[in-house]
Design a protein around this motif. Sequence first.
Motif, mmCIF file in Angstrom:
data_model
loop_
_atom_site.group_PDB
_atom_site.id
_atom_site.type_symbol
_atom_site.label_atom_id
_atom_site.label_comp_id
_atom_site.label_asym_id
_atom_site.label_seq_id
_atom_site.Cartn_x
_atom_site.Cartn_y
_atom_site.Cartn_z
ATOM 1 N N SER A 292 0.828 -1.113 0.050
ATOM 2 C CA SER A 292 0.050 -0.081 0.015
ATOM 3 C C SER A 292 0.844 1.325 -0.043
ATOM 4 C CB SER A 292 -1.015 0.068 1.208
ATOM 5 O OG SER A 292 -0.171 -0.065 2.511
ATOM 6 N N TRP A 293 2.040 1.013 0.228
ATOM 7 C CA TRP A 293 2.828 2.334 -0.034
ATOM 8 C C TRP A 293 3.299 2.926 -1.216
ATOM 9 C CZ3 TRP A 293 7.179 1.348 4.430
ATOM 10 C CH2 TRP A 293 6.179 1.223 5.565
ATOM 11 N N TYR A 294 3.229 1.951 -2.333
ATOM 12 C CA TYR A 294 3.884 2.013 -3.506
ATOM 13 C C TYR A 294 2.783 2.295 -4.574
ATOM 14 C CZ TYR A 294 8.004 0.958 -0.812
ATOM 15 O OH TYR A 294 8.728 0.595 0.156
ATOM 16 N N THR A 295 3.428 2.985 -5.903
ATOM 17 C CA THR A 295 2.851 3.282 -7.135
ATOM 18 C C THR A 295 3.026 1.741 -7.865
ATOM 19 O OG1 THR A 295 3.460 5.509 -7.249
ATOM 20 C CG2 THR A 295 2.955 4.242 -9.283
ATOM 21 N N MET A 296 1.825 1.556 -8.438
ATOM 22 C CA MET A 296 1.611 0.272 -9.347
ATOM 23 C C MET A 296 1.510 0.799 -10.887
ATOM 24 S SD MET A 296 2.384 -2.124 -7.380
ATOM 25 C CE MET A 296 1.843 -3.662 -8.479
ATOM 26 N N GLY A 297 1.947 -0.153 -11.537
ATOM 27 C CA GLY A 297 1.769 0.263 -12.987
ATOM 28 C C GLY A 297 1.611 -0.931 -14.024
ATOM 29 N N TRP A 298 0.874 -0.708 -15.006
ATOM 30 C CA TRP A 298 0.793 -1.783 -15.929
ATOM 31 C C TRP A 298 1.316 -1.296 -17.110
ATOM 32 C CZ3 TRP A 298 -0.713 -6.784 -15.446
ATOM 33 C CH2 TRP A 298 -1.718 -7.184 -14.363
ATOM 34 N N PHE A 299 2.332 -1.970 -17.853
ATOM 35 C CA PHE A 299 2.849 -1.823 -19.113
ATOM 36 C C PHE A 299 2.701 -2.847 -20.077
ATOM 37 C CE2 PHE A 299 5.491 1.861 -17.313
ATOM 38 C CZ PHE A 299 5.509 1.462 -16.131
ATOM 39 N N GLU B 289 5.715 0.069 -23.290
ATOM 40 C CA GLU B 289 5.117 1.475 -22.940
ATOM 41 C C GLU B 289 4.212 1.384 -21.771
ATOM 42 O OE1 GLU B 289 2.385 2.371 -26.029
ATOM 43 O OE2 GLU B 289 1.361 0.523 -26.163
ATOM 44 N N VAL B 290 3.984 2.625 -21.243
ATOM 45 C CA VAL B 290 2.985 2.408 -20.027
ATOM 46 C C VAL B 290 1.463 2.346 -20.653
ATOM 47 C CG1 VAL B 290 2.659 4.791 -20.325
ATOM 48 C CG2 VAL B 290 2.463 3.723 -17.973
ATOM 49 N N VAL B 291 0.906 1.594 -19.685
ATOM 50 C CA VAL B 291 -0.604 1.608 -20.239
ATOM 51 C C VAL B 291 -1.615 2.261 -18.948
ATOM 52 C CG1 VAL B 291 -2.663 0.022 -20.378
ATOM 53 C CG2 VAL B 291 -0.314 -0.845 -21.204
ATOM 54 N N ALA B 292 -1.213 1.963 -17.606
ATOM 55 C CA ALA B 292 -2.098 2.788 -16.859
ATOM 56 C C ALA B 292 -0.993 2.608 -15.505
ATOM 57 C CB ALA B 292 -3.347 1.951 -16.355
ATOM 58 N N VAL B 293 -1.279 3.449 -14.646
ATOM 59 C CA VAL B 293 -0.581 3.901 -13.385
ATOM 60 C C VAL B 293 -1.610 4.301 -12.358
ATOM 61 C CG1 VAL B 293 1.151 5.090 -12.212
ATOM 62 C CG2 VAL B 293 1.601 4.468 -14.556
ATOM 63 N N PRO C 154 -7.293 -5.226 -31.571
ATOM 64 C CA PRO C 154 -6.171 -6.045 -32.125
ATOM 65 C C PRO C 154 -4.912 -5.364 -31.870
ATOM 66 C CG PRO C 154 -7.807 -6.225 -33.935
ATOM 67 C CD PRO C 154 -8.288 -5.081 -32.813
ATOM 68 N N GLU C 155 -4.643 -4.038 -31.541
ATOM 69 C CA GLU C 155 -3.527 -3.194 -31.572
ATOM 70 C C GLU C 155 -3.206 -3.104 -30.041
ATOM 71 O OE1 GLU C 155 -6.215 -2.091 -33.148
ATOM 72 O OE2 GLU C 155 -6.613 0.162 -32.850
ATOM 73 N N ASP C 156 -4.222 -3.736 -29.353
ATOM 74 C CA ASP C 156 -3.977 -4.035 -27.654
ATOM 75 C C ASP C 156 -2.985 -5.392 -27.524
ATOM 76 O OD1 ASP C 156 -7.322 -2.855 -27.081
ATOM 77 O OD2 ASP C 156 -5.279 -1.816 -26.583
ATOM 78 N N THR C 157 -2.786 -5.858 -28.569
ATOM 79 C CA THR C 157 -2.093 -7.295 -28.608
ATOM 80 C C THR C 157 -0.745 -7.034 -27.801
ATOM 81 O OG1 THR C 157 -3.458 -8.476 -30.106
ATOM 82 C CG2 THR C 157 -1.007 -9.338 -29.652
ATOM 83 N N ALA C 158 -0.172 -7.722 -26.911
ATOM 84 C CA ALA C 158 0.973 -7.613 -26.352
ATOM 85 C C ALA C 158 1.314 -8.389 -25.104
ATOM 86 C CB ALA C 158 1.230 -6.061 -25.817
ATOM 87 N N VAL C 159 2.402 -8.272 -24.619
ATOM 88 C CA VAL C 159 2.733 -8.918 -23.548
ATOM 89 C C VAL C 159 2.612 -7.774 -22.544
ATOM 90 C CG1 VAL C 159 4.265 -10.138 -21.771
ATOM 91 C CG2 VAL C 159 4.328 -10.837 -24.197
ATOM 92 N N TYR C 160 1.921 -8.006 -21.330
ATOM 93 C CA TYR C 160 1.324 -7.153 -20.238
ATOM 94 C C TYR C 160 2.117 -7.381 -18.908
ATOM 95 C CZ TYR C 160 -2.230 -4.986 -23.143
ATOM 96 O OH TYR C 160 -2.909 -4.423 -24.123
ATOM 97 N N TYR C 161 2.707 -6.243 -18.419
ATOM 98 C CA TYR C 161 3.594 -6.454 -17.356
ATOM 99 C C TYR C 161 2.996 -5.504 -15.999
ATOM 100 C CZ TYR C 161 6.957 -8.483 -20.443
ATOM 101 O OH TYR C 161 7.745 -9.049 -21.289
ATOM 102 N N CYS C 162 3.152 -5.968 -14.969
ATOM 103 C CA CYS C 162 2.920 -5.152 -13.808
ATOM 104 C C CYS C 162 4.223 -4.729 -13.023
ATOM 105 C CB CYS C 162 2.044 -5.782 -12.831
ATOM 106 S SG CYS C 162 2.561 -7.326 -12.233
#
Length: 121
Positions: free
Chosen positions: A29-36, A45-49, A87-95
């Motif tokens: 709960s102390w930290y920023t989380m992001g999806w790339f 590339e960043v998707v959401a933070v 289709p352009e959302d196709t990618a490997v997603y990382y947190c």
Amino acid sequence: VQLQASGGGLVQAGGSLRLSCAASGRTFSWYTMGWFRQAPGEEREVVAVINFSGVNTYYTDSVKGRFTISRDNAKNTVYLQMNSLKPEDTAVYYCATGAAWTTSPTEYNYWGQGTQVTVSS
């Protein structure tokens, strides 16, 4: 710190998926989380933070209105709800997790293993 991403898969255009990322080993709960995301031959590339409390969020322009990032600090988990997939959302997603409020991948200290999202046309 360990991050375990899940929820990827194959979906038709217009469909939905929900990604989850479970964290362990630090005070989540102390930290920023992001999806790339990273598509073949492309840079990550960043998707959401989302900030530590969940009050502040950021979305890259291409996903605004379609994706929603959220977090449950009691469960040490961050989510990415993805609707109206293209289709352009196709990618490997990382947190990833980091101390700063930032969209730069280089500022994130720990990464999950990635989950494949494939959107067929």
